[in-house]
Design a protein around this motif. Sequence first.
Motif, short mmCIF file in Angstrom:
data_model
loop_
_atom_site.label_atom_id
_atom_site.label_comp_id
_atom_site.label_asym_id
_atom_site.label_seq_id
_atom_site.Cartn_x
_atom_site.Cartn_y
_atom_site.Cartn_z
N SER A 227 49.10 42.10 46.56
CA SER A 227 48.96 43.18 47.54
C SER A 227 49.82 42.91 48.76
O SER A 227 50.32 41.81 48.98
N GLU A 278 43.22 32.90 48.75
CA GLU A 278 42.86 31.56 48.33
C GLU A 278 43.81 31.02 47.27
O GLU A 278 44.09 29.82 47.23
N LYS A 281 46.74 29.88 49.14
CA LYS A 281 46.40 28.70 49.92
C LYS A 281 46.31 27.46 49.03
O LYS A 281 46.78 26.38 49.40
N ARG A 312 46.05 25.83 58.25
CA ARG A 312 44.84 26.00 59.08
C ARG A 312 45.08 26.95 60.23
O ARG A 312 44.14 27.52 60.78
N ILE A 314 46.90 29.68 60.14
CA ILE A 314 47.23 31.06 59.75
C ILE A 314 45.96 31.77 59.29
O ILE A 314 45.30 31.33 58.35
N PRO A 315 45.60 32.84 59.99
CA PRO A 315 44.36 33.54 59.62
C PRO A 315 44.50 34.27 58.29
O PRO A 315 45.54 34.85 57.99
N VAL A 316 43.43 34.22 57.53
CA VAL A 316 43.39 34.92 56.24
C VAL A 316 43.03 36.38 56.51
O VAL A 316 42.11 36.65 57.28
N LEU A 318 41.10 39.44 56.34
CA LEU A 318 39.76 39.74 55.80
C LEU A 318 39.47 41.23 55.81
O LEU A 318 38.51 41.68 55.20
N VAL B 566 32.24 43.13 56.55
CA VAL B 566 32.63 41.73 56.47
C VAL B 566 31.97 40.94 57.60
O VAL B 566 31.44 39.84 57.40
N PRO B 583 38.98 31.21 60.83
CA PRO B 583 39.95 32.26 60.52
C PRO B 583 40.86 31.89 59.35
O PRO B 583 41.41 32.77 58.71
N ASP B 584 40.98 30.60 59.04
CA ASP B 584 41.92 30.25 57.98
C ASP B 584 41.26 30.25 56.60
O ASP B 584 41.89 29.85 55.63
N ALA B 585 40.00 30.66 56.54
CA ALA B 585 39.32 30.65 55.25
C ALA B 585 39.03 32.07 54.81
O ALA B 585 38.58 32.90 55.59
N GLY B 586 39.30 32.36 53.56
CA GLY B 586 38.95 33.64 53.00
C GLY B 586 37.50 33.64 52.57
O GLY B 586 36.83 32.60 52.58
N LEU B 587 36.99 34.82 52.17
CA LEU B 587 35.59 34.90 51.78
C LEU B 587 35.30 34.01 50.58
O LEU B 587 34.27 33.35 50.50
N ARG B 588 36.23 33.99 49.66
CA ARG B 588 36.06 33.21 48.44
C ARG B 588 35.87 31.73 48.78
O ARG B 588 34.99 31.05 48.24
N GLU B 589 36.71 31.27 49.69
CA GLU B 589 36.65 29.86 50.09
C GLU B 589 35.34 29.57 50.82
O GLU B 589 34.71 28.55 50.59
N MET B 590 34.96 30.52 51.68
CA MET B 590 33.72 30.33 52.45
C MET B 590 32.51 30.22 51.55
O MET B 590 31.60 29.44 51.80
N GLU B 604 33.54 39.53 45.28
CA GLU B 604 34.37 40.11 44.23
C GLU B 604 34.74 41.55 44.55
O GLU B 604 35.90 41.94 44.47
N HIS B 606 34.64 43.07 47.47
CA HIS B 606 35.44 43.17 48.68
C HIS B 606 36.88 42.78 48.40
O HIS B 606 37.82 43.51 48.74
N ASN B 607 37.06 41.63 47.76
CA ASN B 607 38.41 41.17 47.48
C ASN B 607 39.12 42.13 46.54
O ASN B 607 40.31 42.40 46.69
N LEU B 610 40.25 45.01 48.79
CA LEU B 610 41.17 44.65 49.87
C LEU B 610 42.49 44.15 49.33
O LEU B 610 43.55 44.56 49.79
N TYR B 611 42.43 43.26 48.33
CA TYR B 611 43.67 42.64 47.88
C TYR B 611 44.31 43.42 46.74
O TYR B 611 45.17 42.92 46.03
#
Lengths: 319, 646
Positions: A227, A278, A281, A312, A314-316, A318, B566, B583-590, B604, B606-607, B610-611
């Motif tokens: 995307s 992810e 990343k 770290r 760079i914001p993901v 969301l 979110v 901020p550097d973590a996506g939902l999946r990682e969190m 699933e 949401h991603n 969005l993606y």
Amino acid sequence: MNLERNTQNLPRRDELLAVLETLTGALTGKGRTIRLCVTALLAGGNILLEDIPGLGKTTLALALSRVLGLTFGRIQCTSDLLPADITGLSIFNRDDNRFTFIRGPLFNNLLLVDEINRAMPKSQSALLEAMEERKVTVEGITYDLPSPFLVVATQNPVEQVGTHPLPESQLDRFLICTGIGYPPEEMEKKIIRHGSIRGELEQLSPVISLDALREAQQAVRERVFLSEKVTEYLFRIVAATRSHPLISCGLSTRAGINLAEAARANAYLEGREYVIPEDVKELATPVGAHRLIVGADQDGLDKEQLLRSILREIPVPLV
Amino acid sequence: MIRLDLVIFTMALGVSLLGYLPLLPFLEPFPKILLPLALLLTLALHRRRFRIDRRLLTAGSLGIFLFYLFRATQSDPVGPVVNLLVALLGVRFLGEQSSRNYLQIFLLSLFCLAASSLYSLDALFMLYLGLQVVIFQIALVLLTCYDRDPVAELTRERFCSLLTIPLGMLLLSVPLLLCFFMILPRTPFPLWDFPANSAAKKSGFSETVQPGSAASVGENRGVAFRAECVRLPPAELYWRGITLNRVDGTVWSRREPPATERFVPGRGRLVSQRLFLEPGSTRYLVALDLPGKVFALPGVIRGGDFTLTRRSFTAKRSTYMVDSVMTDTAQGRLRAARGFYLETPERLHPWLRERGLRLRDSGGNDRERLAAVETFFRGEQLRYATTGLPHFEEPLLTFLTSSKRGNCEFFASSCALLLRLAGVPARLVGGYLGGEYSELGGYYLVTQDRAHVWVEAYLEGTGWVRVDPTRWAVNAGEVGSSAGQGGWSLSLAMDALTYFWNRQVITYDLERQIALYNEVGQRLQGVTLPEGKWVLLLLIPAIVPFLLRWGGLPLLRRSSREARLVTDFIAQLRRLYGIEATPDAGLREMTAGIESPDVGRFVELHNGALYRDRRLLPEELRELRGIISRMKRCLSPPDPPRRTEV
């Protein structure tokens, strides 16, 4: 529901998962490296294993070739290795009264190039050009390399005497560079007790056909969606390496392309039709770290750590 | 990290104190003690998270309510209500710390402060109210977060960005506030507690003068009035109030002077004053000696003896303007009224009568006799004092012959009496002497302890002449020594604040509102704007929010449905699984390692949208909302969070 649909849209995924499973079962404690190898294979790239000898690099390559049903070639690099030793050479055939081309080890699906940094730059570039072009031209005749084609090169980062380290521009040609690392303690004890498993590898049988592998590669290229948001995220990572004060030369555009390909392959392996941040990343370090050129006075810097610290920042995306 | 519950608790504490303090002087002992006790108890219990049972508190509240319900009478309906408010506030603090409870605390505190305005219209009210409104506003926003997640901790940046919302709201409300200030009607005096009795009971200024009624004169630093005028030499600061022309025994009082009196002020410069008289129980107005015309206050009569009398008594804080002539002489002739000012008490000690006759014989005319009285006073070596005053029978005799101590009342009344006995018409003038000049406000502050009495003697051919016998005391330098002082002390600055408050807010009435409208109207007529600029002027309020938005102010940044979802989801993750979003973590990682089907499904869906560069489908949106509300209903994680090593 969604998950099932995805899997249907991603052909041959089950077989690749079976490959992963078989390999992980055979080579205990090398799950991550195996996965990276498969990712590189799916993305159509090559892999550089950077580690000390004796950690199972060759075993890994052998196992891969067996499970994937690939033909296997091996080049042990030495300082007197000539390009012809890699590509092959023409020999006069007395019966036919003409020169016949004898294919070198390059003409295999899976090529293990051991201690690549021991080869002379001349041989190195011959090899690397072949890796990039997927073609070899010998004595005016161009030969296509088999598909799929995967080079697993190894190099020893500790011993530097009598080596010709790969220049950064050449390193850029490897999709993924990773170490293997020592296996976990329990596992290592087990390995020591049971001895080398080279013999057992002979028992492994292919779980996927070459056609299926090609189909999977095609699916990774065509079916996995990247995307705008994730592209933006990926670009930010690349751009951040270019403006970082400790880095004199950041990631190239090829690095960006490779990262996207690797992320796609990762998404495919996870059964997703789309790349999520992810994926990027996770693969940024193995794909990107070895390509970074740090400043002259920053020699001792761990490039992987450096790239992780950039990630770290760079914001993901969301939303 | 900032703990939200602590912030809100501190705010509740502050707000309740702001509501409690202004009511303190008017409370009954029970609520007066209950609230501080409850606060202390809550502070002590806060750490241990121990709460008193809710049912017990409800019963207590009900009991207090019933108690005060039956205490309310027609004559005093407000007192019980105020006490009830404070008591309930105290009880609320003992309850559990839910957002509902906090809201009640904030509201009760606001009511308490509002109730205090029934009793007093102090300038501090503004400060209290301002603080309360600011805290209240911030607390409301924080409470919404608190309601979602009572154990939330905020980073400093997040907290600051959260603060911009209420502060922005406050900022936007200021123009509205000013508008209401000008339009809404107001009361110039407290609605409930008529202050008439507070200032005047201990007043230094009274309508009678009776030396010897007390052994000492108490200090009273209460404000008598403020006078806006130019700065004057201290010796001229005689603020004239009432003229006392009748003596009965030792008591001087006022009766209507003969109507034939026609006096005009002597030569002197004209000083205009704007006076702000504190509410009191007297009908007499004060002004610099000698007062001329009175403006801006209807129903004031200026008597022939320069006494300004209001026709009707009001408890309002009065404002009026007077033009005074700075002179100690009122020119004119007494003619027939001369006898009126020569009356002496029938019963009088022979010594005084004899002394008066001696003084009469010492001079041929009024002026010489006055000089003789002065000589006599100076010869007696009298001392000015406010303690150890003679208060037996014949206080004047004691003052003049033995004790030789007295305050202005002794000096003035004995002087006037001796003048009358000597055949010189005389009367007492009650008022104030001196005052502190506030540079900040440009006015004199005159306190009750500056009350003074002096004498006016009628000298044939000249008229009424001001005579201040207190100045003949051996220690005359001490009298009014602080007169005309002032400048820049802290108390004066505080007083200036009160003054401006009274002037601009309390006594701001309909008349001035209308005047303001007229002024604004005239000004606007004078302003000519090019065609079209008016629209621009009106657009400014509309543009400001956009500017703020471009400036990156988060309060006006609109968030999409997806973004809200979110945010909610992350908040729930933190609450249920203790996951801190970075901020550097996506939902999946969190959410890696959380084995909840809901969480996985959310990520699933949401991603997946969005993606893949598309918005959420309606049914997906519904499902996600369902997941969020299910998570919200969850009090604790279904199983302890397990995080697998990645």
